[in-house]
Design a protein around this motif. Structure first.
Motif, mmCIF file in Angstrom:
data_model
loop_
_atom_site.group_PDB
_atom_site.id
_atom_site.type_symbol
_atom_site.label_atom_id
_atom_site.label_comp_id
_atom_site.label_asym_id
_atom_site.label_seq_id
_atom_site.Cartn_x
_atom_site.Cartn_y
_atom_site.Cartn_z
ATOM 1 N N GLN A 1 0.833 -1.200 0.000
ATOM 2 C CA GLN A 1 0.000 0.000 0.000
ATOM 3 C C GLN A 1 0.872 1.256 0.000
ATOM 4 O OE1 GLN A 1 -2.618 0.328 3.353
ATOM 5 N NE2 GLN A 1 -3.837 1.943 2.410
ATOM 6 N N ALA A 2 1.931 1.251 0.806
ATOM 7 C CA ALA A 2 2.844 2.397 0.832
ATOM 8 C C ALA A 2 3.524 2.564 -0.529
ATOM 9 C CB ALA A 2 3.889 2.208 1.927
ATOM 10 N N GLU A 3 3.891 1.452 -1.156
ATOM 11 C CA GLU A 3 4.517 1.515 -2.480
ATOM 12 C C GLU A 3 3.536 2.080 -3.513
ATOM 13 O OE1 GLU A 3 6.519 -1.477 -5.781
ATOM 14 O OE2 GLU A 3 5.991 -2.240 -3.792
ATOM 15 N N ARG A 4 2.273 1.641 -3.454
ATOM 16 C CA ARG A 4 1.259 2.172 -4.378
ATOM 17 C C ARG A 4 1.059 3.667 -4.172
ATOM 18 N NH1 ARG A 4 -1.437 -2.860 -3.422
ATOM 19 N NH2 ARG A 4 -2.596 -1.896 -1.717
ATOM 20 N N GLN A 5 1.063 4.089 -2.898
ATOM 21 C CA GLN A 5 0.910 5.521 -2.618
ATOM 22 C C GLN A 5 2.120 6.303 -3.148
ATOM 23 O OE1 GLN A 5 0.280 5.569 1.596
ATOM 24 N NE2 GLN A 5 -1.958 5.428 1.409
ATOM 25 N N ALA A 6 3.301 5.736 -3.001
ATOM 26 C CA ALA A 6 4.503 6.403 -3.518
ATOM 27 C C ALA A 6 4.454 6.494 -5.040
ATOM 28 C CB ALA A 6 5.756 5.654 -3.073
ATOM 29 N N VAL A 7 4.009 5.427 -5.677
ATOM 30 C CA VAL A 7 3.891 5.433 -7.137
ATOM 31 C C VAL A 7 2.855 6.461 -7.574
ATOM 32 C CG1 VAL A 7 3.103 4.052 -9.115
ATOM 33 C CG2 VAL A 7 4.710 3.083 -7.473
#
Length: 126
Positions: free
Chosen positions: A42-48
């Motif tokens: 989820q954090a990676e998706r938000q960063a993307v």
């Protein structure tokens, strides 16, 4: 699990309930163990998504700058065209004035020559 042919209804119901509870416990365990991975994803998706939004904003900024640059170039080109047209009109007006002045000077010279001839004629008669 072996199915015996002589299971009673209560045995089958309790076996089904135990299987359901085992599946639910397995799901909860899998969910709890996957929680850190889920949070990381989820954090990676938000960063993307944030990076995508930043790239979009950069593209819009570049596009806006290019539009402003094109408008400035167009305004400069238009001002140069207007200045050239104004200079051309001024040159035409100066040429017209010069031509008119030459015509008036020629008329004055012709009149002076005519008056001189007239005066010479008068002088010869008298």
């Amino acid at each position: 699990m072996k199915h015996a042919r002589n299971n009673e209804l209560s045995d089958r119901r309790s076996a089904a309930a135990e299987a359901k509870a085992a599946l639910l416990n397995a799901y909860r365990t899998a969910k709890d163990t996957a929680e850190p991975t889920r949070l990381a994803k989820q954090a990676e998706r938000q960063a993307v998504a944030a990076a995508r939004e930043e790239r979009r904003a950069e593209r819009e900024r570049v596009k806006r700058e290019e539009l402003e640059r094109a408008q400035a170039a167009e305004a400069e080109r238009q001002a140069a065209a207007e200045a050239a047209a104004r200079a051309d009109a001024d040159a035409r007006e100066a040429a017209d004035k010069d031509r008119i002045a030459r015509v008036i000077a020629d008329e004055a010279a012709r009149k002076a020559a005519r008056d001189l001839r007239y005066a010479n004629r008068k002088a010869r008669k008298s």
